[in-house]
Motif scaffolding. Structure first.
Motif, PDB file in Angstrom:
ATOM      1  N   LEU A 155       0.833  -1.196   0.000  1.00 44.65           N
ATOM      2  CA  LEU A 155       0.000   0.000   0.000  1.00 44.65           C
ATOM      3  C   LEU A 155       0.873   1.253   0.000  1.00 44.65           C
ATOM      4  O   LEU A 155       0.590   2.225  -0.693  1.00 44.65           O
ATOM      5  CB  LEU A 155      -0.913   0.009   1.232  1.00 44.65           C
ATOM      6  CG  LEU A 155      -1.962  -1.094   1.258  1.00 44.65           C
ATOM      7  CD1 LEU A 155      -2.666  -1.131   2.605  1.00 44.65           C
ATOM      8  CD2 LEU A 155      -2.970  -0.894   0.142  1.00 44.65           C
ATOM      9  N   LEU A 187      -6.078  10.639   8.521  1.00 48.80           N
ATOM     10  CA  LEU A 187      -6.611   9.337   8.135  1.00 48.80           C
ATOM     11  C   LEU A 187      -5.574   8.261   8.429  1.00 48.80           C
ATOM     12  O   LEU A 187      -4.383   8.470   8.219  1.00 48.80           O
ATOM     13  CB  LEU A 187      -6.882   9.423   6.628  1.00 48.80           C
ATOM     14  CG  LEU A 187      -7.732   8.428   5.896  1.00 48.80           C
ATOM     15  CD1 LEU A 187      -8.181   9.070   4.593  1.00 48.80           C
ATOM     16  CD2 LEU A 187      -6.985   7.162   5.603  1.00 48.80           C
ATOM     17  N   LEU A 216     -15.257   4.550   9.351  1.00 51.36           N
ATOM     18  CA  LEU A 216     -14.448   3.326   9.282  1.00 51.36           C
ATOM     19  C   LEU A 216     -14.886   2.493   8.101  1.00 51.36           C
ATOM     20  O   LEU A 216     -16.071   2.185   7.951  1.00 51.36           O
ATOM     21  CB  LEU A 216     -14.637   2.519  10.579  1.00 51.36           C
ATOM     22  CG  LEU A 216     -14.091   1.096  10.593  1.00 51.36           C
ATOM     23  CD1 LEU A 216     -12.572   1.074  10.449  1.00 51.36           C
ATOM     24  CD2 LEU A 216     -14.509   0.383  11.879  1.00 51.36           C
ATOM     25  N   ARG A 217     -13.949   2.134   7.254  1.00 53.26           N
ATOM     26  CA  ARG A 217     -14.260   1.255   6.126  1.00 53.26           C
ATOM     27  C   ARG A 217     -13.274   0.117   6.116  1.00 53.26           C
ATOM     28  O   ARG A 217     -12.120   0.284   6.487  1.00 53.26           O
ATOM     29  CB  ARG A 217     -14.194   2.013   4.807  1.00 53.26           C
ATOM     30  CG  ARG A 217     -15.144   3.188   4.739  1.00 53.26           C
ATOM     31  CD  ARG A 217     -15.127   3.828   3.384  1.00 53.26           C
ATOM     32  NE  ARG A 217     -15.839   3.019   2.424  1.00 53.26           N
ATOM     33  CZ  ARG A 217     -17.135   3.204   2.128  1.00 53.26           C
ATOM     34  NH1 ARG A 217     -17.815   4.152   2.721  1.00 53.26           N
ATOM     35  NH2 ARG A 217     -17.713   2.445   1.252  1.00 53.26           N
ATOM     36  N   ILE A 254      -4.446   4.174   7.837  1.00 51.57           N
ATOM     37  CA  ILE A 254      -4.625   2.891   7.165  1.00 51.57           C
ATOM     38  C   ILE A 254      -4.110   1.803   8.092  1.00 51.57           C
ATOM     39  O   ILE A 254      -2.945   1.807   8.488  1.00 51.57           O
ATOM     40  CB  ILE A 254      -3.856   2.830   5.829  1.00 51.57           C
ATOM     41  CG1 ILE A 254      -4.375   3.906   4.874  1.00 51.57           C
ATOM     42  CG2 ILE A 254      -3.988   1.454   5.208  1.00 51.57           C
ATOM     43  CD1 ILE A 254      -3.664   3.931   3.529  1.00 51.57           C
ATOM     44  N   TYR A 273      -7.522  -2.935   6.703  1.00 53.20           N
ATOM     45  CA  TYR A 273      -7.198  -4.065   5.836  1.00 53.20           C
ATOM     46  C   TYR A 273      -7.129  -5.375   6.601  1.00 53.20           C
ATOM     47  O   TYR A 273      -6.935  -6.433   6.005  1.00 53.20           O
ATOM     48  CB  TYR A 273      -5.869  -3.827   5.112  1.00 53.20           C
ATOM     49  CG  TYR A 273      -6.036  -2.969   3.893  1.00 53.20           C
ATOM     50  CD1 TYR A 273      -6.257  -3.549   2.651  1.00 53.20           C
ATOM     51  CD2 TYR A 273      -6.021  -1.586   3.991  1.00 53.20           C
ATOM     52  CE1 TYR A 273      -6.443  -2.767   1.534  1.00 53.20           C
ATOM     53  CE2 TYR A 273      -6.209  -0.802   2.870  1.00 53.20           C
ATOM     54  CZ  TYR A 273      -6.416  -1.398   1.647  1.00 53.20           C
ATOM     55  OH  TYR A 273      -6.613  -0.627   0.542  1.00 53.20           O
ATOM     56  N   ALA A 319     -10.985   8.999  10.703  1.00 48.98           N
ATOM     57  CA  ALA A 319     -11.195   8.242   9.469  1.00 48.98           C
ATOM     58  C   ALA A 319     -10.172   7.119   9.387  1.00 48.98           C
ATOM     59  O   ALA A 319      -8.966   7.365   9.503  1.00 48.98           O
ATOM     60  CB  ALA A 319     -11.084   9.153   8.250  1.00 48.98           C
ATOM     61  N   VAL A 320     -10.657   5.901   9.196  1.00 49.15           N
ATOM     62  CA  VAL A 320      -9.781   4.732   9.212  1.00 49.15           C
ATOM     63  C   VAL A 320     -10.144   3.783   8.083  1.00 49.15           C
ATOM     64  O   VAL A 320     -11.320   3.477   7.864  1.00 49.15           O
ATOM     65  CB  VAL A 320      -9.898   3.973  10.556  1.00 49.15           C
ATOM     66  CG1 VAL A 320      -9.031   2.719  10.549  1.00 49.15           C
ATOM     67  CG2 VAL A 320      -9.517   4.884  11.720  1.00 49.15           C
ATOM     68  N   LEU A 321      -9.130   3.331   7.379  1.00 47.79           N
ATOM     69  CA  LEU A 321      -9.314   2.302   6.346  1.00 47.79           C
ATOM     70  C   LEU A 321      -8.655   1.027   6.855  1.00 47.79           C
ATOM     71  O   LEU A 321      -7.445   0.979   7.071  1.00 47.79           O
ATOM     72  CB  LEU A 321      -8.668   2.753   5.038  1.00 47.79           C
ATOM     73  CG  LEU A 321      -8.804   1.810   3.849  1.00 47.79           C
ATOM     74  CD1 LEU A 321     -10.271   1.516   3.554  1.00 47.79           C
ATOM     75  CD2 LEU A 321      -8.136   2.396   2.617  1.00 47.79           C
TER      76      LEU A 321
END
Lengths: 211, 211
Positions: free
Chosen positions: A98, A148, A189-190, A150, A176, A172-174
DNA sequence: GAGTGTGAAGCAGTTCACAGCG
DNA sequence: CGCTGTGAACTGCTTCACACTC
């Protein structure tokens, strides 16, 4: 035109439209109809118009949309075309893939800080950033004005790390990590789960084979 | 109990439930209620029961679901617990991170073939597989009895490669290229886009900041 | 005339509420 | 009595259809 709650599916399609506009622009097209955008995206013209109508009236009746102007609008709506300060937690294989993924930076997502708990990795440089230990997480997230995060850590620790991140004020959080995480209402959150998508394909395959 | 069209969202939740059942099993729990599963997954008990009811009656009234038995059912429904033969196209950073991602193999997804168009890479070994050139794609997909293809190629060539893959008879594809692909009806195609998710977060952030 | 913007209708997925069974 | 299974009510996204404007 209203500013109510926008369906998630609409937001995702806006991202797609923006890509398509880039393609149209590259091929020299100046104006595009909802029909053309729908065609490219595998949806319907009405859907495209409805999606856009949530945010304003960007087209000209009888003509369509200006490719350049609509792209600008979409970038504005999506909050792109500005600089987002990103921290990456977890410098394993996924994390580093990433980190080195070009399109992020091109879209304004700049990974300025990397964390890992492996003492071997801490202190090493990756490009122009240094890998920091997890004990510095809280402090650096706050000081570094991180917008943000990751998350690319093992599933077993993902929730704990997320809790720390939220406590440090990140909204904001992505994710994995292949696990279902819980965050307070005000945190976006995604999750991206390769496993989940593969399992959905496995389901589809099973049905194909038995049909 | 019916066998109609199942919502995509239901299939995704089934995958989640299966994970949660694994967690419950690990902590020695033998029986679980829809309420407990809902709690873990951030959904409602009614949702859990409705999801399961599409496929049968797996619970005991007044008691709940047997953790082991329900996990078995879900694995069966999702087509897991069997071996899926996977080909990876694209041995770049993303591709190789996926190749080395342990959980895939653990769930029965076995990457048996890897392709790349870089002459430098062709012929090299990665673990127990060799990287093949793209010119061997059609033949090897057919001969290798590939169930599923993971696409990790640049966006610019993704549609062309997908077309080749479909022509070779593959009916399930997981796409990592950041572009919208088109495939015939009978092909199960899913896309994972890091960019799309980031842009959705960017949208959420923008609204947080302006609110 | 061509193509947008949008209320109204349609539809799919979620939630409710309760009958039924262990 | 507790908890599942499920028709019925509801909610919200999508599609339709057409008035409106360039």
């Amino acid at each position: 035109m209203t500013d109510k709650r926008i369906p998630d599916s609409t937001v995702r399609r806006l991202s797609l439209y923006l890509r398509f506009l880039g393609e149209f622009e590259a091929s020299g097209v100046e104006t595009v109809s909802s029909e053309a955008l729908a065609e490219r995206g595998g949806t319907t013209a009405a859907q495209v118009r409805k999606d856009l109508s949530h945010f304003g009236s960007f087209g000209k009746r009888g003509l369509g949309y200006s490719v350049g102007a609509l792209a600008r609008e979409l970038r504005h709506i999506l909050g792109l075309g500005r600089h987002w300060n990103v921290a990456l937690i977890g410098a394993g294989r996924i994390g580093m893939a990433l980190f080195e993924y070009g399109p992020f930076r091109r879209r304004g997502f700049h990974i300025s800080t990397v964390f890992d708990n492996d003492p071997e990795k801490v202190g090493q440089a990756r490009g122009d950033v240094t890998i920091h230990g997890m004990e510095e997480l809280a402090e650096r997230l706050k000081e570094g004005h991180i917008d943000l995060v990751i998350l690319a850590v093992p599933a077993t620790v993902a929730q704990d790390v997320l809790d720390d991140v939220v406590r440090a004020g990140v909204t904001a959080v992505l994710n994995y990590a292949p696990t279902q995480l819980r965050a307070p209402e005000h945190v976006a959150l995604r999750s991206v789960s390769m496993l989940l998508e593969l399992e959905a394909l496995s389901y589809a395959l099973s049905r194909q084979r038995s049909a």
